[in-house]
Design an enzyme around this catalytic site. Structure first.
Site, mmCIF file in Angstrom:
data_model
loop_
_atom_site.group_PDB
_atom_site.id
_atom_site.type_symbol
_atom_site.label_atom_id
_atom_site.label_comp_id
_atom_site.label_asym_id
_atom_site.label_seq_id
_atom_site.Cartn_x
_atom_site.Cartn_y
_atom_site.Cartn_z
ATOM 1 N N LYS A 111 0.813 -1.213 0.000
ATOM 2 C CA LYS A 111 0.000 0.000 0.000
ATOM 3 C C LYS A 111 0.853 1.273 0.000
ATOM 4 O O LYS A 111 2.058 1.228 0.286
ATOM 5 C CB LYS A 111 -0.949 -0.036 1.205
ATOM 6 C CG LYS A 111 -1.977 -1.184 1.144
ATOM 7 C CD LYS A 111 -2.968 -1.127 2.306
ATOM 8 C CE LYS A 111 -4.007 -2.236 2.202
ATOM 9 N NZ LYS A 111 -5.014 -2.158 3.298
ATOM 10 N N GLU A 150 -9.664 -10.907 -7.701
ATOM 11 C CA GLU A 150 -8.733 -9.784 -7.510
ATOM 12 C C GLU A 150 -7.523 -9.903 -8.444
ATOM 13 O O GLU A 150 -7.021 -8.892 -8.943
ATOM 14 C CB GLU A 150 -8.289 -9.733 -6.047
ATOM 15 C CG GLU A 150 -9.445 -9.366 -5.107
ATOM 16 C CD GLU A 150 -9.024 -9.280 -3.644
ATOM 17 O OE1 GLU A 150 -7.832 -9.492 -3.338
ATOM 18 O OE2 GLU A 150 -9.903 -8.985 -2.810
ATOM 19 N N ASN A 170 -2.086 0.383 6.637
ATOM 20 C CA ASN A 170 -1.562 -0.847 7.232
ATOM 21 C C ASN A 170 -0.705 -1.663 6.266
ATOM 22 O O ASN A 170 -0.590 -2.875 6.386
ATOM 23 C CB ASN A 170 -2.694 -1.670 7.855
ATOM 24 C CG ASN A 170 -3.752 -2.068 6.840
ATOM 25 O OD1 ASN A 170 -3.628 -1.777 5.659
ATOM 26 N ND2 ASN A 170 -4.789 -2.751 7.307
ATOM 27 N N HIS A 223 -2.250 -5.368 1.537
ATOM 28 C CA HIS A 223 -3.544 -6.033 1.333
ATOM 29 C C HIS A 223 -3.267 -7.464 0.927
ATOM 30 O O HIS A 223 -2.322 -7.730 0.191
ATOM 31 C CB HIS A 223 -4.349 -5.361 0.211
ATOM 32 C CG HIS A 223 -5.439 -6.252 -0.330
ATOM 33 N ND1 HIS A 223 -6.657 -6.372 0.274
ATOM 34 C CD2 HIS A 223 -5.456 -7.118 -1.383
ATOM 35 C CE1 HIS A 223 -7.399 -7.262 -0.389
ATOM 36 N NE2 HIS A 223 -6.689 -7.719 -1.408
ATOM 37 N N THR A 231 -5.605 -6.726 10.761
ATOM 38 C CA THR A 231 -5.871 -5.445 10.087
ATOM 39 C C THR A 231 -5.351 -4.261 10.896
ATOM 40 O O THR A 231 -4.715 -3.355 10.350
ATOM 41 C CB THR A 231 -7.392 -5.285 9.875
ATOM 42 O OG1 THR A 231 -7.906 -6.460 9.245
ATOM 43 C CG2 THR A 231 -7.704 -4.061 9.033
ATOM 44 N N ARG A 235 2.328 -6.152 9.464
ATOM 45 C CA ARG A 235 1.571 -5.012 9.988
ATOM 46 C C ARG A 235 2.077 -4.593 11.368
ATOM 47 O O ARG A 235 2.117 -3.403 11.686
ATOM 48 C CB ARG A 235 0.079 -5.332 9.982
ATOM 49 C CG ARG A 235 -0.504 -5.225 8.556
ATOM 50 C CD ARG A 235 -1.875 -5.821 8.468
ATOM 51 N NE ARG A 235 -2.571 -5.454 7.231
ATOM 52 C CZ ARG A 235 -3.692 -6.036 6.818
ATOM 53 N NH1 ARG A 235 -4.235 -7.012 7.532
ATOM 54 N NH2 ARG A 235 -4.273 -5.649 5.691
ATOM 55 N N PHE A 294 -15.453 3.862 6.830
ATOM 56 C CA PHE A 294 -14.069 4.153 6.446
ATOM 57 C C PHE A 294 -13.842 4.137 4.938
ATOM 58 O O PHE A 294 -12.716 4.318 4.481
ATOM 59 C CB PHE A 294 -13.106 3.183 7.150
ATOM 60 C CG PHE A 294 -13.331 1.712 6.843
ATOM 61 C CD1 PHE A 294 -12.862 1.144 5.659
ATOM 62 C CD2 PHE A 294 -13.982 0.889 7.748
ATOM 63 C CE1 PHE A 294 -13.055 -0.198 5.384
ATOM 64 C CE2 PHE A 294 -14.178 -0.471 7.476
ATOM 65 C CZ PHE A 294 -13.707 -1.008 6.291
ATOM 66 N N TYR A 328 -12.435 -2.076 -3.694
ATOM 67 C CA TYR A 328 -12.939 -2.158 -2.319
ATOM 68 C C TYR A 328 -14.465 -1.998 -2.260
ATOM 69 O O TYR A 328 -15.000 -1.623 -1.212
ATOM 70 C CB TYR A 328 -12.248 -1.111 -1.447
ATOM 71 C CG TYR A 328 -10.875 -1.530 -0.950
ATOM 72 C CD1 TYR A 328 -10.726 -2.626 -0.103
ATOM 73 C CD2 TYR A 328 -9.726 -0.833 -1.312
ATOM 74 C CE1 TYR A 328 -9.488 -3.022 0.360
ATOM 75 C CE2 TYR A 328 -8.469 -1.224 -0.848
ATOM 76 C CZ TYR A 328 -8.364 -2.322 -0.016
ATOM 77 O OH TYR A 328 -7.132 -2.718 0.452
ATOM 78 N N ARG A 387 -1.944 -14.119 4.723
ATOM 79 C CA ARG A 387 -2.638 -13.359 5.773
ATOM 80 C C ARG A 387 -1.966 -13.558 7.134
ATOM 81 O O ARG A 387 -1.966 -12.637 7.962
ATOM 82 C CB ARG A 387 -4.134 -13.704 5.789
ATOM 83 C CG ARG A 387 -4.842 -13.068 4.576
ATOM 84 C CD ARG A 387 -6.330 -13.286 4.565
ATOM 85 N NE ARG A 387 -7.058 -12.488 5.536
ATOM 86 C CZ ARG A 387 -7.495 -11.239 5.345
ATOM 87 N NH1 ARG A 387 -7.233 -10.598 4.190
ATOM 88 N NH2 ARG A 387 -8.175 -10.610 6.264
#
Ligand code: RTP
Ligand code: MG
Length: 140
Positions: free
Chosen positions: A11, A128, A114, A117, A93, A104, A59, A51, A87
């Site tokens: 990100k 995706e 964070n 993704h 998150t 993270r 948010f 998203y 993950r």
């Protein structure tokens, strides 16, 4: 165990702090292989679509603004149980709740910025991946 693919995004908070290599190192050390990668700037429309599942969340607008605030590195990661393994390496998150040694925990600025993704299911991973890559751009 089946070889799987997942979609990863490094990100804007992470690209801004020059953390791309450090994050890729975490993936590779966890047994994930980068089989496709590009650095792009998301348009507002792309971020809203990507998203879209969060459209009604409070948010959402902030998330779209953040994801379009700088370059991102989108990647396809391949490996055994790639979705869950990625993950695990990413962590929770909210970095305040992320386990020690996760990306993270070590790199994220806050619950929004964070750093990474990762797809949350094999089914969403396929959608995706197709959102960003054509099949000839993925070399396993
Ligand atoms: P991601 O989709 O980015 O991999 O993250 P995730 O599954 O862990 O979290 P998700 O619930 O899907 O949320 C997507 C992203 O929205 C931002 N967020 N901000 N301000 C907030 O309360 C809040 N909550 C979520 C984060 O960037 C999160 O990764
Ligand atoms: Mg998610």
């Amino acid at each position: 165990m089946a070889t799987e693919r997942t979609l990863s995004i490094i990100k804007p908070d992470a690209t801004r702090r020059n953390l791309t290599g450090a994050i890729v190192d975490r993936f590779e050390k966890a047994g994930l292989r980068v089989v496709a990668q590009k650095r792009i700037k998301l348009s507002k429309e792309q971020a809203e679509q990507f998203y879209g599942v969060h459209k009604e969340r409070p948010f959402f607008n902030g998330l779209v603004a953040f994801m379009t605030s700088g370059p991102v590195v989108v990647q396809v990661l391949e490996g055994e149980n790639a979705v869950s393994r990625n993950r695990e390496v990413m962590g929770a998150t909210n970095p305040a709740q992320a386990a020690e040694g996760t990306i993270r925990k070590d790199f994220a600025e806050d619950i929004e910025a964070n750093s990474v993704h990762g797809s949350d299911s094999a089914e969403n991973a396929a959608t995706e991946i197709a959102f960003f890559f054509s099949s000839d751009e993925i070399v396993g």
